[in-house]
Design a protein around this motif. Structure first.
Motif, PDB file in Angstrom:
ATOM      1  N   TYR A 102       0.842  -1.205   0.000  1.00  0.00           N
ATOM      2  CA  TYR A 102       0.000   0.000   0.000  1.00  0.00           C
ATOM      3  C   TYR A 102       0.869   1.243   0.000  1.00  0.00           C
ATOM      4  O   TYR A 102       0.629   2.189  -0.761  1.00  0.00           O
ATOM      5  N   LEU A 103       1.892   1.283   0.862  1.00  0.00           N
ATOM      6  CA  LEU A 103       2.755   2.466   0.953  1.00  0.00           C
ATOM      7  C   LEU A 103       3.525   2.682  -0.342  1.00  0.00           C
ATOM      8  O   LEU A 103       3.758   3.826  -0.753  1.00  0.00           O
ATOM      9  N   GLU A 104       3.902   1.602  -1.016  1.00  0.00           N
ATOM     10  CA  GLU A 104       4.578   1.755  -2.305  1.00  0.00           C
ATOM     11  C   GLU A 104       3.658   2.440  -3.308  1.00  0.00           C
ATOM     12  O   GLU A 104       4.087   3.328  -4.057  1.00  0.00           O
ATOM     13  N   ARG A 105       2.403   2.024  -3.326  1.00  0.00           N
ATOM     14  CA  ARG A 105       1.459   2.624  -4.275  1.00  0.00           C
ATOM     15  C   ARG A 105       1.291   4.119  -3.999  1.00  0.00           C
ATOM     16  O   ARG A 105       1.066   4.912  -4.925  1.00  0.00           O
ATOM     17  N   GLN A 106       1.373   4.497  -2.697  1.00  0.00           N
ATOM     18  CA  GLN A 106       1.190   5.908  -2.322  1.00  0.00           C
ATOM     19  C   GLN A 106       2.501   6.679  -2.388  1.00  0.00           C
ATOM     20  O   GLN A 106       2.543   7.864  -2.047  1.00  0.00           O
ATOM     21  N   ASN A 107       3.574   5.954  -2.822  1.00  0.00           N
ATOM     22  CA  ASN A 107       4.905   6.561  -2.892  1.00  0.00           C
ATOM     23  C   ASN A 107       5.344   7.097  -1.521  1.00  0.00           C
ATOM     24  O   ASN A 107       5.976   8.141  -1.421  1.00  0.00           O
ATOM     25  N   LYS A 108       4.980   6.367  -0.464  1.00  0.00           N
ATOM     26  CA  LYS A 108       5.404   6.716   0.905  1.00  0.00           C
ATOM     27  C   LYS A 108       6.562   5.791   1.253  1.00  0.00           C
ATOM     28  O   LYS A 108       6.370   4.596   1.488  1.00  0.00           O
ATOM     29  N   LEU A 109       7.743   6.344   1.231  1.00  0.00           N
ATOM     30  CA  LEU A 109       8.932   5.512   1.403  1.00  0.00           C
ATOM     31  C   LEU A 109       9.567   5.742   2.776  1.00  0.00           C
ATOM     32  O   LEU A 109       9.759   6.891   3.193  1.00  0.00           O
ATOM     33  N   SER A 110       9.903   4.657   3.405  1.00  0.00           N
ATOM     34  CA  SER A 110      10.585   4.731   4.693  1.00  0.00           C
ATOM     35  C   SER A 110      12.083   4.856   4.474  1.00  0.00           C
ATOM     36  O   SER A 110      12.569   4.707   3.339  1.00  0.00           O
ATOM     37  N   GLN A 111      12.827   5.082   5.549  1.00  0.00           N
ATOM     38  CA  GLN A 111      14.288   5.133   5.440  1.00  0.00           C
ATOM     39  C   GLN A 111      14.834   3.814   4.924  1.00  0.00           C
ATOM     40  O   GLN A 111      15.785   3.777   4.136  1.00  0.00           O
ATOM     41  N   ASP A 112      14.217   2.725   5.380  1.00  0.00           N
ATOM     42  CA  ASP A 112      14.673   1.408   4.959  1.00  0.00           C
ATOM     43  C   ASP A 112      14.476   1.224   3.458  1.00  0.00           C
ATOM     44  O   ASP A 112      15.322   0.650   2.762  1.00  0.00           O
ATOM     45  N   ASP A 113      13.331   1.730   2.939  1.00  0.00           N
ATOM     46  CA  ASP A 113      13.072   1.639   1.501  1.00  0.00           C
ATOM     47  C   ASP A 113      14.126   2.422   0.722  1.00  0.00           C
ATOM     48  O   ASP A 113      14.625   1.969  -0.320  1.00  0.00           O
ATOM     49  N   VAL A 114      14.444   3.596   1.222  1.00  0.00           N
ATOM     50  CA  VAL A 114      15.404   4.455   0.513  1.00  0.00           C
ATOM     51  C   VAL A 114      16.764   3.778   0.460  1.00  0.00           C
ATOM     52  O   VAL A 114      17.447   3.782  -0.578  1.00  0.00           O
ATOM     53  N   LYS A 115      17.171   3.151   1.594  1.00  0.00           N
ATOM     54  CA  LYS A 115      18.498   2.544   1.656  1.00  0.00           C
ATOM     55  C   LYS A 115      18.569   1.242   0.876  1.00  0.00           C
ATOM     56  O   LYS A 115      19.566   0.935   0.228  1.00  0.00           O
ATOM     57  N   ARG A 116      17.502   0.446   0.948  1.00  0.00           N
ATOM     58  CA  ARG A 116      17.535  -0.881   0.342  1.00  0.00           C
ATOM     59  C   ARG A 116      16.949  -0.893  -1.079  1.00  0.00           C
ATOM     60  O   ARG A 116      17.192  -1.833  -1.838  1.00  0.00           O
ATOM     61  N   GLY A 117      16.111   0.110  -1.377  1.00  0.00           N
ATOM     62  CA  GLY A 117      15.475   0.144  -2.695  1.00  0.00           C
ATOM     63  C   GLY A 117      14.127  -0.554  -2.687  1.00  0.00           C
ATOM     64  O   GLY A 117      13.878  -1.459  -1.878  1.00  0.00           O
ATOM     65  N   LEU A 118      13.198  -0.139  -3.544  1.00  0.00           N
ATOM     66  CA  LEU A 118      11.859  -0.712  -3.612  1.00  0.00           C
ATOM     67  C   LEU A 118      11.910  -2.132  -4.167  1.00  0.00           C
ATOM     68  O   LEU A 118      12.739  -2.465  -5.023  1.00  0.00           O
ATOM     69  N   ARG A 119      10.959  -2.956  -3.720  1.00  0.00           N
ATOM     70  CA  ARG A 119      10.894  -4.349  -4.170  1.00  0.00           C
ATOM     71  C   ARG A 119       9.697  -4.615  -5.085  1.00  0.00           C
ATOM     72  O   ARG A 119       9.421  -5.745  -5.441  1.00  0.00           O
ATOM     73  N   ASN A 120       8.922  -3.542  -5.375  1.00  0.00           N
ATOM     74  CA  ASN A 120       7.746  -3.675  -6.247  1.00  0.00           C
ATOM     75  C   ASN A 120       6.780  -4.730  -5.721  1.00  0.00           C
ATOM     76  O   ASN A 120       6.303  -5.607  -6.458  1.00  0.00           O
ATOM     77  N   ILE A 121       6.528  -4.642  -4.423  1.00  0.00           N
ATOM     78  CA  ILE A 121       5.606  -5.585  -3.801  1.00  0.00           C
ATOM     79  C   ILE A 121       4.203  -5.424  -4.364  1.00  0.00           C
ATOM     80  O   ILE A 121       3.481  -6.411  -4.582  1.00  0.00           O
ATOM     81  N   SER A 122       3.814  -4.172  -4.590  1.00  0.00           N
ATOM     82  CA  SER A 122       2.460  -3.934  -5.095  1.00  0.00           C
ATOM     83  C   SER A 122       2.255  -4.630  -6.444  1.00  0.00           C
ATOM     84  O   SER A 122       1.172  -5.160  -6.725  1.00  0.00           O
ATOM     85  N   ALA A 123       3.293  -4.646  -7.266  1.00  0.00           N
ATOM     86  CA  ALA A 123       3.183  -5.309  -8.569  1.00  0.00           C
ATOM     87  C   ALA A 123       2.984  -6.805  -8.389  1.00  0.00           C
ATOM     88  O   ALA A 123       2.234  -7.450  -9.141  1.00  0.00           O
TER      89      ALA A 123
END
Length: 880
Positions: free
Chosen positions: A351-372
């Motif tokens: 859900y947060l990926e779809r809303q482009n709400k990124l946590s620090q962990d997302d920024v450091k590790r990169g998105l995993r396209n879970i929503s896809a």
């Protein structure tokens, strides 16, 4: 709305009457001390419910195992990154998120004392063997112990390694951090400021560096008691307060207590599980959620929602569906911890990926396209669904929960207040405000009974260790039995009374003087010991008195203190009047000392009267019994290698009194000389090879001396000569061994000794009497008298004090009396009446300040009446 307002009105009535009671009942005339905890709990519950009902506050506790994604779900529900998200364990303390006018965070820190308690609990969890503190322990000693645990207790090591032990190590390595933070005022942080946000995340998670798969933590979260985050972006959820709670499986005891408390208080509970990896519920989750009901009687299942998070980790659509089905079955059917329509599966991260709400962990590790991934499986992220269900619950079911809570609170308040009224109504119209003190005093009896036993044991132990009565006699022996001088007043009086005519009537003066001394000595001994035992008894009862008055909360500085102490002692006496005993030991002292003083002092030296004291039927037994208690290094004094028997000790005792001499065995040495001379005479007849020196001459001579035999004056040698001739005349004599020859000779002597009749004790004493003579001059009379006094002192210290055993008798009486006092107060009807009457007569003196305050204020009965009337009015309102 009207229904809710009705509950608000009733709860406000509760709050108002409780406040009225608190204002009017400051002296606790109606709400007693033991009522206060219930009173305060009901007050807090009513206040909390009023606030919830008025503000429409909706508290949601988000719970679950560590790393299940609780913080991520809250961020998704808020559509805002307010909580840190890491794949590592990150929630160390309960974090509250609520609406506010600004986006800020309030960080509250532990007081030092509370932190120390938590630290000691962590050490207890890992079974650290020493009683130490945060300041005393260092990381090196902790880790040294933990290395031993790995081999000695594998289960404990497995449970806490990497968790509790890492937390403790971080704390100990950063002591300066705690010196700075503990007790610090709350810190306000701006969560829109990147630096403040980083600081907030460290306070929540402890994560300082997070890169390359390595996590470095600080110990700061352990200094934080709670965090409140306020956001001005929660417009659509302005009434909701979220609590991010540490994981169920946290090894920290403090976290478990926080979680249990939140389960009880929250309006709704969202259980977050990792349905992608572990669809089935675990024991830890079930232990928490199957506790039944919260404090207000609400079943936990009535307010639990389940969010199966991380569904994308199932691997494929079929597994995702199967895992969702398994979770629903466990939660709704198998364990019944939630209703089926309150279970949702999905992915907060998607859900947060779809809303482009990124946590620090997302920024450091990169998105995993879970929503896809979820879109490809045709599965929703579930956030809209869980929000809709919670919104419905908030609008419809939540009030039912609050209603149950309000009804429970009102019911508990009714029960509590009716109980107070029932107790009040049972009192008569003469209530003056002191009855509660009487009741408290009666309740204090149990404490006094326990303390009385302790006082008895402590006092008796002190008496047994210090031996005060024995010490008194020892330290004052010369004053109790003073020596007589040639110019004393007592001697002059004796001379005046004893001399009738010309000359010096020595025997009459001696007899008169000894009679006076006998009376004085017995009086001195009895008076001093009696005074000492009575003083110790008074000290004993003083301690007991203080214990009773302290149990009754008597004021130490009361003007009536001395009067109360005297009255308490009289109370004890009245309780003991039938079965108790005083420590009057005069008969005991007279029994043991009378015969000794009369034999050594009253009876003149070398007189028939003294001899009769020693051999007479009435006194001989007393003196012989007293002699048994005699303890001294007698054997060494007598230069005898063997310790004296009881009979020998008695002989020593009597010899001292009668002849002023120590008992000896004067014949022993002469006997040995005679025996050696005899056997030397027959040395040639004993045949070659006979070991003459192996004969036990010393043993024979001492044995014969103790029997009163003088070898030279007896027929023993003649008997031995016959036996010797008989032995050596046998042809076989020369053929037997030297040891056998010795044995036969020894047997012959023993046979002789067995036939010898030793003198009786009476004969022994009479035999001593033949060796003494009476005194002839005044100086000799005083010399002998002072020797008698020295003997009396010696035997008093070495025998009499042991025989009397005043300390043992004293302790026996006092322990018996304590038992009688306790039993009389608690069980005897007469005793309880006496005690109750004493309480009524003295309560105003015991609680002076309390009664003075009551009397200076309004009439206490009128106060109670006013409070009771307020309670009745409130009960009427609660029934409407």
């Amino acid at each position: 709305m009207d229904n809710r307002q009705n509950f608000i009105s009733k709860l406000e009535n509760v709050r108002e009457v409780f406040q009225e009671i608190r204002d009017k009942d400051k002296r606790r005339l109606i709400i007693r001390q033991n009522d206060r905890s219930v009173f305060d709990k009901l007050t807090r519950s009513a206040e909390n419910l009023i606030k919830k009902l008025k503000r429409n506050e909706f508290t949601v506790a988000v719970v679950g195992l560590e790393k299940a994604g609780k913080s991520t779900l809250i961020n998704a529900l808020l559509n805002l990154i307010v909580l840190p998200e890491y794949t590592e364990r990150c929630t160390y303390t309960t974090t509250e998120i609520r609406s506010g006018t600004t986006s800020s965070a309030e960080v509250y820190f532990y007081a030092r004392e509370k932190f120390d308690d938590n630290f000691k609990q962590m050490l207890k969890n890992i079974e650290y063997p020493e009683d130490t503190t945060f300041d005393e322990l260092d990381a090196e000693n902790l880790l040294r112990y933990w290395r031993t645990v790995k081999d000695s207790n594998a289960a404990l090591f497995q449970q806490h390694n990497g968790t509790t032990i890492e937390d403790l190590k971080a704390i100990l390595q950063e002591k300066d951090t705690f010196d700075y933070l503990l007790g610090k005022s709350p810190e306000i942080l701006d969560i829109n400021d990147s630096d403040d946000r980083e600081k907030l995340y460290r306070y929540i998670t402890g994560i300082d560096q997070y890169s390359g798969g390595h996590v470095e933590r600080t110990a700061e979260p352990y200094a934080v008691e709670k965090v409140i985050i306020k956001s001005n972006e929660l417009a659509d959820m302005g009434n909701v307060i979220f609590y991010d709670v540490p994981g169920f499986d946290s090894p920290t005891e403090l976290h478990k207590r926080q979680t249990e408390e939140m389960l009880k208080q929250a309006d709704a509970i969202i259980l977050v599980t990792n349905v992608g990896d572990r669809p089935n519920l675990t024991g830890t989750q079930l232990d928490m959620l199957q506790k039944g009901r919260d404090d207000d009687g609400v079943t936990l299942a009535d307010k639990v929602f389940v969010f199966g998070n991380k569904l994308d980790m199932a691997g494929n659509a079929r597994l995702a569906q199967d895992n969702s089905t398994a979770l629903i079955h466990d939660a709704a059917d198998k364990y019944a911890i939630a209703q089926r329509n309150r279970i949702v599966c999905g992915s907060a991260k998607a859900y947060l990926e779809r809303q482009n709400k990124l946590s620090q962990d997302d920024v450091k590790r990169g998105l995993r396209n879970i929503s896809a991934t979820l879109d490809g499986w045709g599965i929703s992220d579930g956030i809209a669904d869980i929000k809709a269900k919670m919104q419905y619950y908030y609008e419809h079911d939540r009030f039912e929960i609050l209603k149950k809570r309000a009804e429970k609170n009102i019911s508990d308040v009714k029960t509590f207040l009716l109980g107070i009224l029932s107790r009040y109504d049972s009192q008569d119209g003469e209530v003056e405000g002191g009855e509660q003190y009487l009741l408290q005093a009666k309740d204090a009896l149990n404490n006094f009974a326990k303390r009385a036993v302790s006082v008895g044991r402590e006092c008796c132990q002190q008496v047994a260790e210090e031996l005060p009565f024995t010490a008194l006699i020892r330290d004052n022996i010369t004053e109790i039995f003073p020596s007589e001088s040639a110019d004393s007043v007592r001697l002059k009086n004796a001379e005046n009374a004893g001399n009738a005519g010309e000359g010096y009537a020595l025997s009459r003066v001696d007899a008169f003087l000894r009679s006076e001394l006998n009376f004085a000595f017995q009086k001195n001994l009895i008076t001093r010991t009696a005074n000492a035992t009575l003083a110790k008894e008074d000290e004993f009862y003083q301690r007991l008195t203080n214990e009773l008055l302290d149990s009754l909360n008597a004021e130490e500085n009361s003007p009536y203190r001395a009067e109360l102490e005297e009255s308490t002692k009289n109370l004890f006496k009245s309780l003991l009047i039938k079965n108790g005993e005083h420590c009057y030991f005069n008969p005991l002292i007279e029994r043991y000392s009378g015969a000794l003083i009369e034999a050594t002092i009253k009876s003149p030296y070398a007189s028939a009267e003294r001899l009769q004291k020693l051999v007479g039927e009435d006194t001989q037994n007393d003196l012989q019994a007293l002699a048994i208690y005699f303890r001294d290094d007698v054997a060494e004094d007598l230069q005898t290698e063997e310790s004296l028997s009881a009979a020998d000790r008695q002989k020593y005792f009597f010899a001292k009194i009668l002849t002023h001499e120590d008992i000896t065995f004067p014949n022993a040495e002469d006997n040995e000389i005679a025996l050696r001379k005899f056997f030397d005479k027959y040395r040639d007849n004993l045949a070659a090879g006979f070991d003459f020196e192996r004969l036990p001459f010393e043993v024979w001579s001492t044995l014969l001396a103790k029997l009163g035999v003088n070898v030279a004056e007896s027929d023993l040698l003649a008997r031995l000569e016959k036996a010797l001739i008989q032995f050596v005349g046998v042809a076989a004599w020369s053929k037997i061994s030297a040891a056998e020859k010795n044995r036969q000779l020894d047997n012959a002597l023993i046979v002789y000794c067995s036939e010898w009749r030793a003198p009786t004790f009476t004969e022994y004493v009479k035999n001593l009497a033949t060796k003494i003579r009476g005194v002839r001059t005044k100086d000799e009379m005083l010399t002998v008298l002072n020797e008698d006094i020295d003997i009396l002192r010696e035997f008093t210290l070495k025998a009499l004090v042991r025989a009397m055993n005043l300390e043992g008798a004293f302790n026996s009486v006092m322990l018996k009396n304590i038992d009688l006092i306790r039993d009389s107060m608690s069980h005897s009807e007469d005793g309880k009446k006496i005690f109750n009457q004493w309480l009524k007569s003295n309560m105003r003196k015991i609680r002076v300040s309390d009664y003075l305050a009551i009397e200076e204020s309004l009439d206490s009965f009128q106060k109670q009446k006013a409070i009771a009337e307020s309670i009745r009015v409130t009960l009427g309102k609660l029934d409407n």
